[in-house]
Design a protein around this motif. Structure first.
Motif, mmCIF file in Angstrom:
data_model
loop_
_atom_site.group_PDB
_atom_site.id
_atom_site.type_symbol
_atom_site.label_atom_id
_atom_site.label_comp_id
_atom_site.label_asym_id
_atom_site.label_seq_id
_atom_site.Cartn_x
_atom_site.Cartn_y
_atom_site.Cartn_z
ATOM 1 N N LEU A 121 14.281 -3.102 10.544
ATOM 2 C CA LEU A 121 13.342 -2.888 11.645
ATOM 3 C C LEU A 121 12.164 -3.855 11.561
ATOM 4 O O LEU A 121 11.640 -4.100 10.469
ATOM 5 N N ALA A 173 9.485 -3.018 12.549
ATOM 6 C CA ALA A 173 8.387 -2.097 12.222
ATOM 7 C C ALA A 173 8.003 -2.187 10.744
ATOM 8 O O ALA A 173 6.851 -1.941 10.386
ATOM 9 N N GLU A 195 5.630 -4.881 10.583
ATOM 10 C CA GLU A 195 4.408 -4.421 11.258
ATOM 11 C C GLU A 195 3.613 -3.492 10.323
ATOM 12 O O GLU A 195 2.388 -3.585 10.240
ATOM 13 N N LEU A 196 4.333 -2.622 9.617
ATOM 14 C CA LEU A 196 3.675 -1.695 8.692
ATOM 15 C C LEU A 196 3.005 -2.462 7.553
ATOM 16 O O LEU A 196 1.876 -2.148 7.152
ATOM 17 N N LYS A 203 -0.179 -3.783 8.778
ATOM 18 C CA LYS A 203 -1.189 -2.726 8.905
ATOM 19 C C LYS A 203 -1.763 -2.369 7.525
ATOM 20 O O LYS A 203 -2.958 -2.103 7.396
ATOM 21 N N GLU A 204 -0.871 -2.354 6.516
ATOM 22 C CA GLU A 204 -1.326 -1.979 5.177
ATOM 23 C C GLU A 204 -2.234 -3.047 4.576
ATOM 24 O O GLU A 204 -3.188 -2.734 3.898
ATOM 25 N N ARG A 205 -1.879 -4.315 4.832
ATOM 26 C CA ARG A 205 -2.690 -5.411 4.281
ATOM 27 C C ARG A 205 -3.758 -5.799 5.303
ATOM 28 O O ARG A 205 -3.701 -6.872 5.909
ATOM 29 N N THR A 206 -4.729 -4.914 5.479
ATOM 30 C CA THR A 206 -5.775 -5.170 6.475
ATOM 31 C C THR A 206 -6.593 -6.414 6.128
ATOM 32 O O THR A 206 -7.156 -7.053 7.001
ATOM 33 N N ASP A 207 -6.642 -6.762 4.819
ATOM 34 C CA ASP A 207 -7.423 -7.928 4.401
ATOM 35 C C ASP A 207 -6.847 -9.231 4.970
ATOM 36 O O ASP A 207 -7.569 -10.209 5.155
ATOM 37 N N GLU A 246 -5.473 -9.591 7.956
ATOM 38 C CA GLU A 246 -5.709 -9.621 9.406
ATOM 39 C C GLU A 246 -4.509 -10.209 10.148
ATOM 40 O O GLU A 246 -4.621 -11.188 10.890
ATOM 41 N N ARG A 284 -0.797 -9.561 12.400
ATOM 42 C CA ARG A 284 -0.048 -8.656 13.261
ATOM 43 C C ARG A 284 1.373 -9.179 13.371
ATOM 44 O O ARG A 284 1.616 -10.379 13.227
#
Lengths: 172, 384
Positions: free
Chosen positions: B220, B222, B225-226, B229-233, B235, B237
């Protein structure tokens, strides 16, 4: 005798109809049961930490209860997996009268969001993320306030992910 | 009793100039419809074939939907390959393509300068972009580029100027064209590809625009994508490539709506032009129509004969335009903001174009014919 037989048959018929209607009722009760309710808690867990506080205090692998608002980007939900990001309630988002079409992206507070965001993934018994849309699974939407209970995953860069299978949705 | 079929056919030949003029008018209207519908179908096709459902694009969360504005760390591809196990890996090569993508001024031979799209890639790019095929020449080496089949259209230069062996200039350097590639009508066909490190050196950049990953079947997007999202540092997508081009379809929706509106306007104008022509044609035949009525032909038979003439003329005009569109318009490259695409005269375009043409024949012939038939026979017979 024949009269008695007829009465008995009518009685049996009435009983079977009664049984059927009872089955239908129980089926409809099952049908109305919220899908994904195994992950949704009826009562709010105690001792929930705000996201910002948790990012400071929580260690990797620690059990945690976290509270926050679903948001942090224009698309906070992961399509195809039950996962989303939450933001600390202390970070303000655009008010409704400001006309922002996506207030949950915190576009005016992007710097504050960086230290006050966490990723929540809903996991099954094996610990794998559930392959479903969190919006349908938990009946939540952007800016819903959720309290999640689960295991924290931290890294050296400060990222916080909580693998949870218990979510309480606060009524905003 | 109906009028003989030949009567209507012969009538067209009796007034060659008028028939020729009407034919040209109808053919022109149908041709305009072909141009606009071909444009819409070409744009839609280009965006539809550009995406691969197994490819995920990872780029900066701050660039919104515009990959040209994206800037991500150079270590992202290795980080993604190490963190996610869903990527295709064959013979020790992970199918991850780091890319630097930018719009820049490109000067080709003959001093033609245009805004081109340049993509710096590594050898893994064709493994991920599976529709890309080298049709001439070879993979670029140091200081070399390969050009897409529609790059000349995007740059507004001739095909010869971008032939293998020629030189182009961008980002302050001359580059040798060592190959040409096709991509089945995908958006990359309007691009110029060179080696990633060459483009990074010339642009003095160490970052990337995006990373394209080919996922194993059943995995997937996704999951990627997940990870983002987890590695916000970081930045980042992630978006499936088909969804990315799907969003561009939405972006260009107003253009497509406008184009369909133009089809309606052109068709409407064509109907009025046809009406004008047919009114003129029928007005000059008042006595003839009255004579047919006098010798016993019913009004319905005469009306059908007049419509037959209009439909014959419209069919001839539609076929003429259809042949011209298929031979001259189909495959014609059109420059557009996102690159270039080819006009596509497919079955839908033919159906719409010829349908509009036939409508012109029927709708154009009907009102003047009805008007002529409503006149008194005796009065019409005396008409000059």
């Amino acid at each position: 005798m024949r009269m008695l037989l007829c009465l008995a048959m009518v009685g049996l018929g009435a009983m079977s109809v009664g049984c059927e209607s009872s089955e239908v009722a129980s089926e409809s009760q099952v049908g109305t049961e919220t899908p994904g309710s195994q992950f949704v808690l009826d009562t709010e867990p105690d001792g929930a930490l705000a996201v910002g506080e948790a990012r400071q205090a929580i260690e990797d692998g620690q059990d945690v209860t976290l509270v926050g608002l679903i948001g942090g980007s224009s698309e906070p939900f992961v399509d195809g997996l039950a996962a989303f990001t939450i933001v600390d309630a202390k970070v303000p988002y655009c008010a409704a009268d400001e006309g922002c079409p996506t207030p949950w992206d915190y576009c005016c507070e992007s710097e504050a969001v960086k230290d006050n965001i966490a990723t929540i993934k809903i996991v099954d018994e094996s610990g794998s993320p559930v392959a479903a849309d969190a919006r349908e699974l938990l009946h939540v939407k952007e800016l819903s306030t959720v309290v999640v209970k689960g295991k924290a995953k931290r890294d050296d860069l400060g990222n916080l992910t909580v693998a949870s299978s218990e979510v309480f949705v606060r009524q905003n | 009793m109906l009028l003989p079929w030949e009567y209507g056919v012969r009538n067209l030949a009796r007034r060659p100039s008028r028939t020729a003029l009407t034919l040209v008018a109808i053919a022109t209207v149908v041709m305009l419809v072909f141009v606009v519908v071909g444009f819409i179908r070409g744009l839609e096709r280009s965006l539809a074939v550009s995406g691969d459902a197994n490819v995920v694009l990872v780029y900066s969360v701050n660039s919104e939907e515009n990959i040209e504005n994206s800037s991500i760390a150079a270590r992202t591809p290795s980080l993604l390959a190490a963190s996610l196990d869903g990527t295709v890996k064959r013979f020790g090569v992970t199918h991850v393509s780091p890319e630097l993508y930018l719009g820049t001024r490109v000067r080709s031979e003959g001093d033609t300068e245009g805004l081109g799209l340049v993509r710096g890639v590594e050898r893994t790019a064709p493994l991920v972009r599976r529709s890309v095929k080298l049709v001439e020449g070879r993979w670029p080496g140091d200081g070399e580029v390969i050009v897409g089949r529609l790059a000349a259209a995007k740059l507004g230069s001739s095909g010869d100027a971008l032939a293998v062996g020629k030189r182009i200039e961008f980002e302050g350097r001359e580059w040798n064209i060592c190959g040409r590639f096709a991509a089945g009508g995908a958006a990359y066909e309007s691009e110029v590809w060179c080696r990633l490190e060459n483009l990074q050196t010339q642009t003095k950049r160490q970052d990337l625009s995006l990373v394209a990953m080919l996922l194993s079947p059943g995995r997937l997007s996704a999951e990627v994508e997940l990870f983002c999202k987890e590695r916000t540092d970081l930045e980042l997508r992630a978006i499936r490539e088909t969804d990315y081009y799907g969003s561009l379809q939405q972006h260009y929706k107003p253009v497509r709506i406008l184009a369909w509106f133009v089809v309606l306007l052109v068709s409407g104008a064509g109907v009025f032009a046809g009406l004008n022509m047919m009114y003129g044609a029928v007005a000059g035949r008042t006595r003839e129509i009255a004579t047919l009525q006098a010798i016993g032909y019913r009004r319905r038979a005469i009306l059908l004969s007049l419509i037959q003439e209009g439909v014959l003329l419209a069919a001839a005009g539609s076929i003429l335009s259809g042949v011209m569109a298929l031979t001259m318009l189909n495959g014609l490259a059109v420059r557009f903001t996102m690159g270039a695409f080819v006009l596509r005269i497919d079955s839908v375009a033919i159906l719409i174009g010829c349908g509009v043409g036939m409508c012109l024949g029927v709708v154009g012939a009907l009102p003047p014919a009805l008007k002529a038939l409503r006149a008194e026979v005796a009065t019409s017979l005396r008409a000059v």
